[in-house]
Motif scaffolding. Structure first.
Motif, PDB file in Angstrom:
ATOM      1  N   ARG A  16       0.828  -1.204   0.000  1.00  0.00           N
ATOM      2  CA  ARG A  16       0.000   0.000   0.000  1.00  0.00           C
ATOM      3  C   ARG A  16       0.871   1.267   0.000  1.00  0.00           C
ATOM      4  N   SER A  17       1.938   1.257   0.793  1.00  0.00           N
ATOM      5  CA  SER A  17       2.803   2.440   0.835  1.00  0.00           C
ATOM      6  C   SER A  17       3.562   2.603  -0.481  1.00  0.00           C
ATOM      7  N   ASP A  20       1.241   4.338  -2.765  1.00  0.00           N
ATOM      8  CA  ASP A  20       1.161   5.756  -2.412  1.00  0.00           C
ATOM      9  C   ASP A  20       2.377   6.518  -2.912  1.00  0.00           C
ATOM     10  N   ARG A  21       3.539   5.905  -2.775  1.00  0.00           N
ATOM     11  CA  ARG A  21       4.758   6.551  -3.253  1.00  0.00           C
ATOM     12  C   ARG A  21       4.748   6.700  -4.762  1.00  0.00           C
ATOM     13  N   ASP A  23       2.076   6.906  -6.640  1.00  0.00           N
ATOM     14  CA  ASP A  23       1.087   7.941  -6.944  1.00  0.00           C
ATOM     15  C   ASP A  23       1.677   9.330  -6.735  1.00  0.00           C
TER      16      ASP A  23
END
Length: 70
Positions: A16-17, A20-21, A23
């Motif tokens: 998930r992280s 996010d990175r 994105d």
């Protein structure tokens, strides 16, 4: 203390992280590309305006050599 480090590392490397990175990176690159495009368009317009100003300047038809008065 070890548990805090473990949890922060686990979150930092979770899928998930990573999404996010990616994105955040995609948004930053999109902003940068748009900014560079605007700068290019503005520079192109300024260059065209300067070229037209030089072309339309009536002094450009004057002789570079001044006539000699004898």
């Amino acid at each position: 203390m070890d548990r805090v480090v473990y949890e922060s590392l686990r979150r930092a490397w979770s899928p998930r992280s990573l999404d996010d990175r990616l994105d955040a990176l995609a948004m930053a690159l999109a902003y940068w590309v748009e900014s560079m495009s605007k700068d290019f368009e503005e520079a192109k317009e300024r260059a065209l305006a300067a070229q037209l100003e030089r072309f339309m300047n009536p002094r450009r038809f004057q002789s570079v050599v001044t006539p000699r008065i004898s």
